[in-house]
Design an enzyme around this catalytic site. Structure first.
Site, PDB file in Angstrom:
ATOM      1  N   SER A  62       0.192  -4.952   1.832  1.00  0.00           N
ATOM      2  CA  SER A  62       0.531  -5.810   0.698  1.00  0.00           C
ATOM      3  C   SER A  62       2.015  -5.910   0.398  1.00  0.00           C
ATOM      4  CB  SER A  62      -0.206  -5.338  -0.561  1.00  0.00           C
ATOM      5  OG  SER A  62       0.308  -4.090  -1.000  1.00  0.00           O
ATOM      6  N   LYS A 111       3.760  -1.769  -5.703  1.00  0.00           N
ATOM      7  CA  LYS A 111       4.015  -3.198  -5.926  1.00  0.00           C
ATOM      8  C   LYS A 111       5.436  -3.376  -6.457  1.00  0.00           C
ATOM      9  CE  LYS A 111      -0.351  -4.038  -5.014  1.00  0.00           C
ATOM     10  NZ  LYS A 111      -0.763  -4.679  -3.743  1.00  0.00           N
TER      11      LYS A 111
END
Length: 209
Positions: A62, A111
């Site tokens: 990701s 993230k």
């Protein structure tokens, strides 16, 4: 006379032997104390380091193209704690999510911070807008962000985060993750140790904007 001299030599030899034995005992005792001291110092240093630093390994795609599977990273636990800093747009953070890992525990995600408290987030036609301003996406994998979000306000005490590989990342755009509470943040990623050809600090693409 000779016997007296011999007796004195014997006594002196015994005294020297006792002194040597005592010195050996004291030397061994000193070595043991030094070992104990060194071990205690090492434990204290390790505990202090653990309070500030957490190693982590990237396990998903990701965050490509900036972080890849098996990248070994260091996380500063106190970037937003004892050091008194505030999360900044572009920071890469590790946080506890509502998702469960294989052991049923809270899954740690990595993230990038996109929206700060009070920001208005809009995602449309592959672009991200914060407070009405289009955001740069040249650091993301496909220079495109999927999903449709209109004027989503980031609540106080939370962050809106996304992965750099926007087309596959499960992040704040997903209801399973949502906004990230400050108290769920483990820390800020500040250093990559592996692969060796990429050792170094973590750049914030928003710095200087």
């Amino acid at each position: 006379m000779d016997q007296d001299i011999l007796r004195e030599d014997t006594i002196r030899s015994e005294e020297i032997a006792k002194e040597v034995e005592q010195e050996e005992k004291e030397s061994k005792s000193t070595i043991i104390r030094e070992w104990i001291r060194d071990i205690l110092v090492a434990i204290i240093v390790a505990l202090v380091i653990m309070q500030f630093i957490k190693p982590t390994i990237v396990k998903q795609r990701s965050m490509e193209p900036n972080f890849y599977t098996n990248d070994y990273l260091l996380v500063n636990r106190q970037s937003y704690g004892l050091l008194g800093g505030e999360p900044q747009r572009g920071d890469v953070i590790v946080f506890r999510s509502e998702l469960a890992d294989d052991q049923g525990e809270s899954k740690l995600l990595i993230k990038r911070v996109i929206g700060l408290p009070g920001d208005s987030i809009t995602v449309t036609q592959g672009k991200v807008y914060i407070n009405g301003e289009e955001q740069r996406d040249d650091y993301t994998k496909d220079q495109s962000t999927n999903g449709e979000i209109v004027d989503l306000i980031v609540p106080e005490g939370t962050l809106f985060c996304m992965g750099d590989n926007r087309l596959v990342s499960v992040d704040s755009r997903s209801p399973e993750v949502g906004f990230i509470p400050y108290d769920a943040i483990v820390g800020k990623v500040f250093l990559r140790l592996y692969p060796f050809n990429k050792i170094g600090g973590i750049e914030n693409p928003y710095k200087g904007d």
